[in-house]
Design an enzyme around this catalytic site. Structure first.
Site, short mmCIF file in Angstrom:
data_model
loop_
_atom_site.label_atom_id
_atom_site.label_comp_id
_atom_site.label_asym_id
_atom_site.label_seq_id
_atom_site.Cartn_x
_atom_site.Cartn_y
_atom_site.Cartn_z
N ASP A 147 0.79 -12.93 -12.56
CA ASP A 147 1.37 -13.65 -13.69
C ASP A 147 0.79 -13.14 -15.00
O ASP A 147 0.41 -13.90 -15.87
CB ASP A 147 1.16 -15.16 -13.54
CG ASP A 147 2.10 -15.97 -14.42
OD1 ASP A 147 3.07 -15.39 -14.94
OD2 ASP A 147 1.87 -17.17 -14.59
N LYS B 190 -9.09 -25.78 -16.86
CA LYS B 190 -7.77 -25.66 -16.24
C LYS B 190 -7.65 -26.73 -15.18
O LYS B 190 -8.47 -26.82 -14.27
CB LYS B 190 -7.63 -24.28 -15.62
CG LYS B 190 -6.31 -24.09 -14.94
CD LYS B 190 -5.72 -22.73 -15.23
CE LYS B 190 -4.24 -22.81 -15.36
NZ LYS B 190 -3.64 -21.70 -16.02
N LEU C 41 -4.32 -27.04 -24.59
CA LEU C 41 -4.15 -25.71 -25.18
C LEU C 41 -2.85 -25.07 -24.75
O LEU C 41 -2.28 -24.26 -25.46
CB LEU C 41 -5.31 -24.80 -24.77
CG LEU C 41 -6.68 -25.12 -25.37
CD1 LEU C 41 -7.75 -24.30 -24.70
CD2 LEU C 41 -6.66 -24.85 -26.87
#
Ligand code: NAG
Ligand code: NAG
Ligand code: NAG
Ligand code: NAG
Ligand code: NAG
Ligand code: NAG
Ligand code: NAG
Length: 837
Positions: free
Chosen positions: A647, A550, A528
């Site tokens: 982030d 992840k 992705l």
């Protein structure tokens, strides 16, 4: 007394009564400033007039804050040439040659500016709202003279202390003689010409009294409690070409402040919020160890806040030069080296061959000694530089400065309880040897604790075997502090094993093979995206549920146990605007995190897609902005675990089927770093364009760095622009400067994405724009907190004016210095910057 005299006296009294209230806004040759009148600044912040200190027979012309008490005279014109207190006719005027002149009753000049102008205009003297008293020829012209060039005992915001090494001109601040006597006193405060510079207080012009330690680009290393003051706007401007170096500071919001040196030599920072009375924010010297060289050469002062007498000791490997004097409290001769250095000895002598090379002894959290010399070498070369030159007594490597070495007697060292820097002192091998034994003992102790940890791990492993039958592990609240793997966390883990409470949160541990199947062996077609901490894959579990996986890059340096514990904590962060964590999976070096899958992928895939951007109407965009704000608010304030995202960016905002935003990758920064609120990190993780100046430049991150990224994101959402690829050719401005420019021209609605046409709420859009600009201000202290952001977004309230963002982080990984220019950066991938050259 004759009749005429009486009339004169009467009319004089009357006049002076009337003129008491008189305020003027300028002084010209036609309109001198007489007594009883004051010159005020346009915003009525400062006032200039005649004053006479308590119990002194003298009168002066000075400047003070108009309405803040107790009154502090911040500048005095004739400090060394007072008028008599009885002199009622003295006035301040502008002479025919354009100089300001203070004349006494006999029309003699008591004080004058000394400028030579061939003026054929009519100069006027004005008092600005900054407190700067200036002479100008014409409106808009450069000032002929300004009081800011001649500081008294006070440094006002915008005033500068420093020097011009080409012209040789230095500006100092000098104390008053006493509280009621403005004449030049004995304390002088100024900037040294060293590199990096220090601020010093000297007595009688040359004897050092206090020093700040070297400037590290944001604060002084010798003032450990300056950390939060960093956020309050101190600057050191260096212009190598012009040979100038100036220290100055600025203010935020409605705070007024001044920095001054008292007649007793104490440097004080006073502030007043919203016009309240003056408060003391900070002062130095305050403790005995603050006084320069209290413990003499090679002595160390133990900075203790409670003690009134300094606690001195000698550096390791040194002893008092004179035990007698030292014990009487006379430290002027300090300490001397006990064992001769190997490099100093004559190697030809037969005894020397058996001796070993000298080494370095590390002292932590110290105020570095005076007389540093700077070198641009890196950490390791710094050590070598010092090692290979026998006259080098010590070195230090300070991240934000670089390499510092010492060749002169080490003086004015203090030991702090925290803060400061590490100092490495050269010692003979024999002196170090003693310590090496201690290290061995420590080693044995730590071996024992490793053994204990292994035992604990086995116990935990056994437990996990049992737990795995359910496929879960779990932990009770507040039990584990992840970053410190201390015994207490082990104990609490065991405690947990004993007290299982099924109502506690669980985290599912997936089987690695099932994840492999779900993601077709992490096939590229299932990928992705790639984030800062690893790649994300789409997966379909056996039962048909879709997940996002992840795959963490292996550089976190975290052990398996730590990782699991951290996951348990993060899994407890639950909020409707955060992506839900479903579980984790660990096998060998692989660490996977499994999230719920989001139908509408990430915000960037829609927002920056010219074809699909229209899907996001204003209502949805506003909803996304508010949602992200709430999610961030929860991470910063409302969850039991404070998390700084570090982030935040469009690709980390995922959208569910109803376009509700969910922040992803939160808590990963925790896994990769420590847990401090405000930390200075070696390793900078973030994304260019979203990184706040203090983070990009110095690695300092705090809630306010997230606020900055949030601001950038908000502006992107409003405009439908990607910050890193935006450039306006007409104005030659990048993203933030351009938006500020348009907003400042009062054309804020031009920013709103044109695909929205007229189908948006102008007031909501302006509100978001305003909040966005407040969040991207250069100075962290200016930025609002998330609760404030949330409040401002949800209602029409008073909002402060945003300051112009000047900072643009250029796309250069090797160069950490800020660029105050308009160069755009083009890289939008998350990067990891490693400190150092
Ligand atoms: C000085 O102030 C007066 C009003 O107080 C104004 O009329 C005049 O123009 C000013 N002069 C200059 C040179 O600014
Ligand atoms: C001046 O005298 C008054 C009254 O004695 C006192 O309250 C005030 O603090 C004095 N000011 C200074 C600067 O000493
Ligand atoms: C004024 O300036 C001249 C030269 O610019 C200098 O010689 C003189 O000493 C100065 N006077 C005062 C009072 O500073
Ligand atoms: C400063 O000078 C004064 C007077 O000359 C003297 O009494 C005092 O001791 C000096 N102080 C220092 C620290 O040199
Ligand atoms: C301390 O010692 C120095 C030199 O040993 C001497 O000159 C000085 O007078 C002494 N100071 C005091 C206060 O005794
Ligand atoms: C080392 O040798 C030099 C001459 O070669 C001599 O002057 C000096 O005193 C010696 N130093 C020591 C510490 O012995
Ligand atoms: C050691 O450093 C000092 C001071 O920088 C310098 O003068 C000297 O030449 C150096 N000595 C050697 C051997 O490099």
């Amino acid at each position: 007394m004759g009749f005429c005299d009486l009339v004169f006296l009467y009319s004089f009294l009357l006049l002076s009564r009337i003129s008491c209230a008189a305020e003027v806004y300028n002084i010209t040759s036609l309109q001198p400033l007489a007594q009883g009148r004051t010159l005020v600044s346009p915003g009525r912040i400062f006032e200039l007039g005649f004053f006479s200190p308590n119990s002194s027979g003298n009168k002066y012309v000075g400047i003070w804050h108009k309405s803040i008490l107790p009154r502090k005279v911040v500048w005095v014109a004739n400090r060394d040439n007072p008028l008599a207190v009885t002199d009622a006719l003295a006035s301040l005027t502008i002479t025919s040659n354009g100089n300001l002149q203070l004349v006494d009753e006999k029309r003699n000049a008591v004080w004058s500016t000394n400028i030579s102008v061939s003026s054929n205009g009519s100069p006027a003297a004005l008092l600005l709202d900054s407190g700067n008293f200036v002479i100008e020829l014409k409106k808009g012209d450069e000032y002929l003279w300004k009081s800011f060039d001649y500081p008294g005992d006070t440094l006002l915001p915008g005033m500068r202390l420093g020097f011009n090494s080409k012209s040789g001109r230095r500006s100092f601040s000098t104390s008053w003689k006493s509280e009621n006597d403005p004449s030049t006193g004995k304390f002088l405060i100024g900037l040294t010409t060293q590199n990096p510079a220090q601020v010093f207080i000297w007595i009688n012009g040359s004897t050092p009294y206090w020093r700040s330690g070297p400037w590290d680009r944001a604060m002084f290393v010798g003032i450990p409690d300056m950390d939060d003051q960093y956020l309050s706007g101190f600057h050191l401007d260096v212009n190598v070409r012009q040979g100038t170096k100036y220290f100055w500071y600025n203010l935020f919001g409605k705070t007024l402040a001044y920095l001054y040196i008292s007649s007793e030599g104490v440097h004080k920072y006073m502030y007043s919020k919203y016009g309240e009375n003056w408060n003391l924010h900070w002062e130095a010297p305050k403790f005995p160890c603050d006084i320069y060289g209290t413990c003499g050469p090679f002595g160390v002062c133990e900075a203790s806040k409670s003690s009134t007498t300094p606690i001195c000791k000698c550096l390791k490997g040194f002893a008092p030069t004179s035990v007698d004097e030292w014990s009487r409290g006379n430290r002027t001769r300090g300490c001397e080296r006990q064992t001769e250095l190997f490099c100093e000895s004559n190697t030809s002598r037969s005894v020397s061959w058996s001796r070993k090379e000298d080494g370095f002894w590390k002292m932590s959290s110290v105020k570095l000694p005076d007389y540093h010399e700077y070198s641009s070498l890196d950490d390791e070369d710094c050590r070598i530089l010092c090692r290979d030159n026998c006259s080098c007594l010590a070195y230090a490597y300070v991240n934000s400065i670089g390499c510092l070495v010492w060749f002169k007697d080490l003086i004015d060292i203090s030991e702090f309880s925290s803060g400061g820097a590490d100092l490495f002192i050269r010692l003979a091998n024999a002196e170090l040897g003693v310590e090496q034994k201690k290290i061995k003992i420590k080693l044995i102790v730590s071996l024992a604790s490793i053994f204990f940890i292994i035992m604990a791990a086995i116990v935990f492993g056994l437990y996990k075997l049992r737990a795995n039958q359910k496929g879960t592990i779990k932990v009770t609240r507040n039990e584990i502090t992840l970053t410190d793997t201390t015994d207490s966390s082990r104990e609490s883990l065991q405690e947990y094993i004993r007290t299982q409470d099924p109502s506690e949160l669980l985290i599912y541990e997936y089987d690695f093979d099932s994840i492999l199947t779900a993601t077709s062996n992490f096939s590229i077609t299932n990928k992705l995206g790639e984030g800062g901490f690893g790649a994300v894959y789409r997966g379909k579990l056996e039962e048909g549920k879709e997940v996002a996986v992840k795959r963490l890059s292996s550089c976190s340096g975290q052990g398996v146990e730590e990782f699991k514990n951290e996951m348990l904590l993060i899994s407890k962060l639950q909020h409707k605007n955060l992506v839900r964590l479903m579980g984790c999976c660990i096998k060998d070096d692989e660490k996977l995190i499994i999230y719920e899958f989001m139908q509408n992928k990430s915000l960037d895939t829609l927002l920056f897609d010219p074809m699909r951007r229209g899907v996001l109407n204003w209502e949805k965009r506003f909803n996304i902005i508010k949602g992200v704000a709430r999610g961030l608010l929860y991470l910063h304030h409302d969850s039991y675990l404070k998390v700084i995202h570090r982030d935040l960016k469009a690709s980390n905002i995922l959208l569910d089927e109803n376009m509700n935003p969910k922040i992803s990758d939160f808590g990963l920064a925790r896994i990769f770093q420590g847990t401090q609120n405000l930390a200075n990190t070696q390793k900078i993780v973030g994304t260019l364009g979203y990184m706040s100046p203090e983070y990009a430049m110095r690695g300092i991150f705090s809630e306010k760095s997230d606020v900055y990224s949030f601001g950038v994101l908000v502006l992107e959402i409003i405009g439908g622009w990607k910050n890193t690829s935006f450039y306006d050719h007409e104005t030659e401005l990048c993203f933030l400067p351009y938006i500020w420019h348009i907003w400042n021209e009062g054309k804020g609605l031009y920013i709103v994405d044109e695909v929205l046409a007229d189908s948006y709420s102008a007031s909501e859009a302006m509100r978001c724009l305003h909040v966005g600009l407040l969040c991207v201000q250069d100075n962290a202290a200016d930025r609002p907190t998330m609760p404030e952001v949330d409040f401002m977004l949800s209602s029409e309230t008073d909002r402060p004016q945003p300051k112009q963002p000047l900072f643009t982080f250029q796309n250069s990984v090797s160069d950490r210095r800020p660029r105050y220019d308009n160069t755009c950066s083009a890289n939008e991938a998350t990067i990891t910057l490693l400190e150092g050259r």
